[in-house]
Design a protein around this motif. Structure first.
Motif, PDB file in Angstrom:
ATOM      1  N   LEU A  93       6.669 -13.807 -12.768  1.00 20.94           N
ATOM      2  CA  LEU A  93       7.882 -12.990 -12.811  1.00 20.94           C
ATOM      3  C   LEU A  93       9.141 -13.854 -12.694  1.00 20.94           C
ATOM      4  O   LEU A  93      10.136 -13.608 -13.396  1.00 20.94           O
ATOM      5  CB  LEU A  93       7.837 -11.966 -11.671  1.00 20.94           C
ATOM      6  CG  LEU A  93       8.944 -10.904 -11.673  1.00 20.94           C
ATOM      7  CD1 LEU A  93       8.864 -10.061 -12.928  1.00 20.94           C
ATOM      8  CD2 LEU A  93       8.824 -10.013 -10.441  1.00 20.94           C
ATOM      9  N   GLN A  94       9.095 -14.893 -11.857  1.00 18.79           N
ATOM     10  CA  GLN A  94      10.256 -15.781 -11.723  1.00 18.79           C
ATOM     11  C   GLN A  94      10.496 -16.594 -12.985  1.00 18.79           C
ATOM     12  O   GLN A  94      11.649 -16.808 -13.385  1.00 18.79           O
ATOM     13  CB  GLN A  94      10.039 -16.710 -10.525  1.00 18.79           C
ATOM     14  CG  GLN A  94      10.151 -16.014  -9.173  1.00 18.79           C
ATOM     15  CD  GLN A  94       9.948 -16.971  -8.009  1.00 18.79           C
ATOM     16  OE1 GLN A  94       9.651 -18.152  -8.235  1.00 18.79           O
ATOM     17  NE2 GLN A  94      10.086 -16.475  -6.796  1.00 18.79           N
ATOM     18  N   LEU A 111       7.716  -5.127  -6.801  1.00 14.62           N
ATOM     19  CA  LEU A 111       7.387  -5.076  -8.225  1.00 14.62           C
ATOM     20  C   LEU A 111       6.066  -5.774  -8.531  1.00 14.62           C
ATOM     21  O   LEU A 111       5.304  -5.327  -9.404  1.00 14.62           O
ATOM     22  CB  LEU A 111       8.531  -5.713  -9.027  1.00 14.62           C
ATOM     23  CG  LEU A 111       8.410  -5.657 -10.547  1.00 14.62           C
ATOM     24  CD1 LEU A 111       8.362  -4.212 -11.033  1.00 14.62           C
ATOM     25  CD2 LEU A 111       9.568  -6.401 -11.212  1.00 14.62           C
ATOM     26  N   VAL A 112       5.775  -6.874  -7.855  1.00 18.41           N
ATOM     27  CA  VAL A 112       4.542  -7.626  -8.133  1.00 18.41           C
ATOM     28  C   VAL A 112       3.303  -6.791  -7.814  1.00 18.41           C
ATOM     29  O   VAL A 112       2.308  -6.794  -8.563  1.00 18.41           O
ATOM     30  CB  VAL A 112       4.539  -8.939  -7.329  1.00 18.41           C
ATOM     31  CG1 VAL A 112       3.250  -9.720  -7.569  1.00 18.41           C
ATOM     32  CG2 VAL A 112       5.732  -9.787  -7.713  1.00 18.41           C
ATOM     33  N   SER A 113       3.336  -6.024  -6.738  1.00 18.72           N
ATOM     34  CA  SER A 113       2.186  -5.197  -6.374  1.00 18.72           C
ATOM     35  C   SER A 113       2.083  -3.949  -7.253  1.00 18.72           C
ATOM     36  O   SER A 113       0.962  -3.436  -7.446  1.00 18.72           O
ATOM     37  CB  SER A 113       2.293  -4.781  -4.904  1.00 18.72           C
ATOM     38  OG  SER A 113       3.462  -4.010  -4.679  1.00 18.72           O
ATOM     39  N   LEU A 114       3.202  -3.495  -7.815  1.00 20.96           N
ATOM     40  CA  LEU A 114       3.156  -2.301  -8.661  1.00 20.96           C
ATOM     41  C   LEU A 114       2.669  -2.616 -10.069  1.00 20.96           C
ATOM     42  O   LEU A 114       2.156  -1.726 -10.764  1.00 20.96           O
ATOM     43  CB  LEU A 114       4.548  -1.656  -8.726  1.00 20.96           C
ATOM     44  CG  LEU A 114       5.060  -1.045  -7.416  1.00 20.96           C
ATOM     45  CD1 LEU A 114       6.494  -0.575  -7.576  1.00 20.96           C
ATOM     46  CD2 LEU A 114       4.171   0.124  -6.979  1.00 20.96           C
ATOM     47  N   LEU A 115       2.864  -3.864 -10.531  1.00 20.95           N
ATOM     48  CA  LEU A 115       2.385  -4.272 -11.856  1.00 20.95           C
ATOM     49  C   LEU A 115       1.100  -5.075 -11.685  1.00 20.95           C
ATOM     50  O   LEU A 115       1.115  -6.179 -11.112  1.00 20.95           O
ATOM     51  CB  LEU A 115       3.445  -5.115 -12.566  1.00 20.95           C
ATOM     52  CG  LEU A 115       4.793  -4.428 -12.845  1.00 20.95           C
ATOM     53  CD1 LEU A 115       5.756  -5.402 -13.500  1.00 20.95           C
ATOM     54  CD2 LEU A 115       4.604  -3.197 -13.726  1.00 20.95           C
ATOM     55  N   GLU A 136       0.825  -1.198   0.000  1.00 22.64           N
ATOM     56  CA  GLU A 136       0.000   0.000   0.000  1.00 22.64           C
ATOM     57  C   GLU A 136       0.866   1.258   0.000  1.00 22.64           C
ATOM     58  O   GLU A 136       0.589   2.222  -0.731  1.00 22.64           O
ATOM     59  CB  GLU A 136      -0.921  -0.006   1.225  1.00 22.64           C
ATOM     60  CG  GLU A 136      -1.998  -1.092   1.194  1.00 22.64           C
ATOM     61  CD  GLU A 136      -1.443  -2.455   1.589  1.00 22.64           C
ATOM     62  OE1 GLU A 136      -0.277  -2.501   2.074  1.00 22.64           O
ATOM     63  OE2 GLU A 136      -2.133  -3.465   1.386  1.00 22.64           O
ATOM     64  N   LYS A 137       1.916   1.259   0.811  1.00 24.25           N
ATOM     65  CA  LYS A 137       2.803   2.423   0.829  1.00 24.25           C
ATOM     66  C   LYS A 137       3.514   2.601  -0.516  1.00 24.25           C
ATOM     67  O   LYS A 137       3.720   3.723  -0.980  1.00 24.25           O
ATOM     68  CB  LYS A 137       3.836   2.272   1.944  1.00 24.25           C
ATOM     69  CG  LYS A 137       3.278   2.423   3.342  1.00 24.25           C
ATOM     70  CD  LYS A 137       4.407   2.361   4.371  1.00 24.25           C
ATOM     71  CE  LYS A 137       3.873   2.566   5.778  1.00 24.25           C
ATOM     72  NZ  LYS A 137       4.960   2.538   6.790  1.00 24.25           N
ATOM     73  N   ALA A 138       3.901   1.463  -1.138  1.00 18.47           N
ATOM     74  CA  ALA A 138       4.576   1.561  -2.424  1.00 18.47           C
ATOM     75  C   ALA A 138       3.664   2.126  -3.498  1.00 18.47           C
ATOM     76  O   ALA A 138       4.069   2.996  -4.296  1.00 18.47           O
ATOM     77  CB  ALA A 138       5.100   0.181  -2.846  1.00 18.47           C
ATOM     78  N   ASN A 139       2.386   1.709  -3.556  1.00 14.14           N
ATOM     79  CA  ASN A 139       1.445   2.242  -4.533  1.00 14.14           C
ATOM     80  C   ASN A 139       1.103   3.693  -4.264  1.00 14.14           C
ATOM     81  O   ASN A 139       0.796   4.446  -5.203  1.00 14.14           O
ATOM     82  CB  ASN A 139       0.168   1.392  -4.545  1.00 14.14           C
ATOM     83  CG  ASN A 139       0.375   0.055  -5.222  1.00 14.14           C
ATOM     84  OD1 ASN A 139       0.892   0.009  -6.321  1.00 14.14           O
ATOM     85  ND2 ASN A 139      -0.008  -1.026  -4.552  1.00 14.14           N
ATOM     86  N   ALA A 140       1.168   4.099  -2.976  1.00 17.05           N
ATOM     87  CA  ALA A 140       0.917   5.500  -2.660  1.00 17.05           C
ATOM     88  C   ALA A 140       2.097   6.388  -2.999  1.00 17.05           C
ATOM     89  O   ALA A 140       1.953   7.577  -3.269  1.00 17.05           O
ATOM     90  CB  ALA A 140       0.579   5.636  -1.173  1.00 17.05           C
TER      91      ALA A 140
END
Length: 603
Positions: free
Chosen positions: A137-138, A125-129, A35-39
């Motif tokens: 991804l792996q 990266l997984v939550s941002l895409l 959540e913090k990364a998407n914000a």
């Protein structure tokens, strides 16, 4: 503010939120949770790779800090055209950032903060895409990683150098093995035919003759015309008749034949490997090969690791490459440093006089460094052209001219001028005017051909040499045995116990010491005096013994008075002592009577 991030899926372009600060010290806290990364940032654009080959091409260019065509088009569309170049771009790789800024005119930032931001994006990266799982991804990363490894191995710059390094290492090992096997063949077959080693010195020819000949008794019937010249073959046959070798069995000769097969096969493979190495060196380093030869050039490349590593070395390092131990030992002991290393085996240095070898090594190392750099930086296609080795050939010609000038200036002669028959003809002699005309030489009418060497004399000489060697070996063994005995005798004398009073006083049984009081060795007069004293002492002892025998026997000792306390054992002891005293003074008849009387008393 935009962020460029590369993945196995494609190039991603993220945009930071308006209130996000890149220079905050706790930037990693913004990526603790999805959540913090998407914000903190969001995905703006994604450039997907069409295939694995396209992904390998783009990622390989990005690792080399190059701007590929797909990345250039993606940044032009998303940053230059849409944002009008107003927004700054953050790139983790500083070199790639400089390339993008130079070619596209975009304001690019790179530093420690960009690295922290790159780590945070990779973690979330997984939550941002959207629509991407960790397993997908792996799998993408694994496939691209394998393809990338195969691409690097296929287009490795050092791959050709590796072939040269392995070839020269194997060539050196083959030389050692061939030498060891050939020595074993000569020692083994030498017991049967020792004169053959004096007649045939070449290892390959020796092994072929042993394989074709077998027992030395077959020399009269076996033809060796394909292996040896006619005069050597005749000498070998005569030597076989007068040989002093021992007889061997068929099993012995069978094993010797197997060993000869190994020598012949390894020698043939060694010739093939040498030709392969020559071709590879002409292909990757034509100038170096023309200057110092393929063997020295290959050893220099092997010691440096690769052609590019050798090209980075200065001329002073190339000169002593291979003599590192001698260099550091000289620096430690404050002696003179070595003048040459592996480059000493080059023909230009070998043909120079001894006093000019150091100067010649320095000049050859300088030209070698220049030639190696030309070979390392030239394209592969250009190395195959006929004029690819022009610089190496011209440098070699200059060095040879310089060597001749130095020899003429210093008045020295080299090995090249000694073996060159035209060197004396090129030197202009002193002009001398003579008035007498040349006379006709009648001896020049006859043509005298050189006579071949007598096979009988050659064989006898070989046999005499073998006999002389055997005699020398026997004498050497006798000398060694004598030295061992002498050493053993000296060791036993050195470790003798010196604690007895006779040895401490320097005498033994009345002998006078052989060493004088001053510690020097005794002279001839002292030795004679010592013998005279010893004889006199023995004579006096002999006279004293005879006087003792002629004198009357002394009276037996008076026994002490008996006391009541003595028991039967005491009486027996007194009688035994008395009988012993009588035995010392009386004769044999008296001793027998005493013994008989004691026996009767005991009964």
């Amino acid at each position: 503010m935009l962020v460029l991030f590369e993945t196995s899926l494609g190039f991603c372009l993220f945009k930071l939120n308006g209130d996000a600060k890149l220079d905050q010290p706790d930037l990693w806290k913004e990526f603790e949770t999805p959540e913090k990364a998407n914000a903190f940032l969001r995905l703006k654009a994604l450039h997907r790779f069409d295939s694995t080959a396209t992904a390998v091409e783009h990622l390989a260019a990005a690792q080399e800090s190059k701007l590929s065509k797909g990345l250039k088009k993606f940044l032009t569309d998303e940053v230059v055209n849409k944002s009008k170049g107003k927004e700054a771009l953050i790139v983790a790789d500083s070199k790639l950032a400089g390339t993008i800024s130079k070619k596209l005119g975009i304001q690019v930032q790179s530093g420690e903060s960009s690295l922290d931001l790159d780590r945070g994006i990779r973690q979330q990266l997984v939550s941002l895409l959207d629509g991407l799982t960790q397993e997908d991804l792996q799998s993408f990363a694994l496939g691209v990683g394998h393809s990338m490894s195969r691409y690097k191995l296929k287009f490795s710059v050092d791959k050709v150098d590796t072939m040269v390094v392995q070839a020269i290492a194997l060539l050196d090992e083959l030389d050692k093995e061939i030498n060891h096997y050939s020595m074993r063949v000569k020692e083994w077959y030498g017991w049967h035919f020792p004169e053959m080693a004096k007649i045939i010195t070449d290892n390959l020819a020796y092994a072929k003759v042993v394989r074709a000949l077998g027992m030395r008794t077959n020399a009269a019937t076996v033809s060796l015309a394909e292996i040896l010249p006619e005069d050597l073959e005749a000498t070998l046959r005569v030597a076989a008749d007068i040989s002093m070798g021992t007889e061997i069995s068929e099993s012995d000769i069978a094993h010797i034949h197997l060993l000869c097969e190994q020598v012949i096969s390894m020698t043939e493979y060694r010739a093939q490997l040498s030709e392969y190495l020559r071709n590879r060196m002409n292909a990757i380093a034509p100038n170096l090969t023309a200057l110092v030869g393929e063997l020295v050039g290959a050893r220099l490349i092997s010691h440096a690791g690769s052609l590019l590593s050798l090209a980075k070395q200065p001329a002073s390092t190339v000169q002593i490459l291979g003599a590192e131990k001698a260099l550091f030992r000289a620096l430690k002991t404050k002696h003179d440093t070595p003048k040459y290393g592996l480059i000493y085996h080059a023909s230009l240095i070998g043909q120079a006089p001894q006093k000019l070898k150091g100067k010649m090594a320095r000049m050859v190392a300088t030209k070698t460094a220049l030639s190696v750099r030309v070979d390392a930086l030239t394209e592969v296609e250009a190395k195959g052209e006929p004029l690819a080795a022009t610089i190496g050939i011209s440098n070699r010609a200059k060095l040879e001219s310089r060597l001749r000038a130095l020899e003429y200036k210093s008045g020295l002669t080299s090995a090249r001028s000694a073996v060159d028959p035209q060197a004396a003809a090129r030197k202009q002699g002193r002009f001398d005017m003579t008035g007498s005309g040349a006379a006709y030489n009648t001896a020049a009418d006859s043509v005298v051909l050189p006579t071949q060497r007598d096979p009988q004399a050659a064989a006898q000489q070989a046999a005499s040499e073998v006999a002389h060697e055997l005699a020398e070996e026997v004498e050497l063994k006798k000398k060694e045995k004598k030295e061992r005995k002498e050493k053993k005798r000296k060791a036993s004398e050195a470790f003798e116990p010196a604690s007895s009073p006779a040895k401490a006083n320097g005498t033994t049984n009345g002998d006078v010491s052989m060493v004088s009081t001053h510690g020097a060795e005794e002279t001839e007069e002292q030795r004679r005096e010592r013998k005279r004293l010893r004889k006199e002492k023995r004579k006096s002892e002999k006279l004293g013994g005879e006087a003792a025998e002629s004198s009357p026997a002394p009276a037996p000792p008076v026994a002490p008075p008996t006391t009541p306390a003595l028991n039967g054992d005491g009486e027996k002891k007194k009688k035994r002592r008395a009988s012993e005293a009588d035995g010392l003074t009386g004769g044999d008849e008296e001793r027998k009577k005493k013994k008989k009387k004691r026996m009767t008393e005991a009964l």
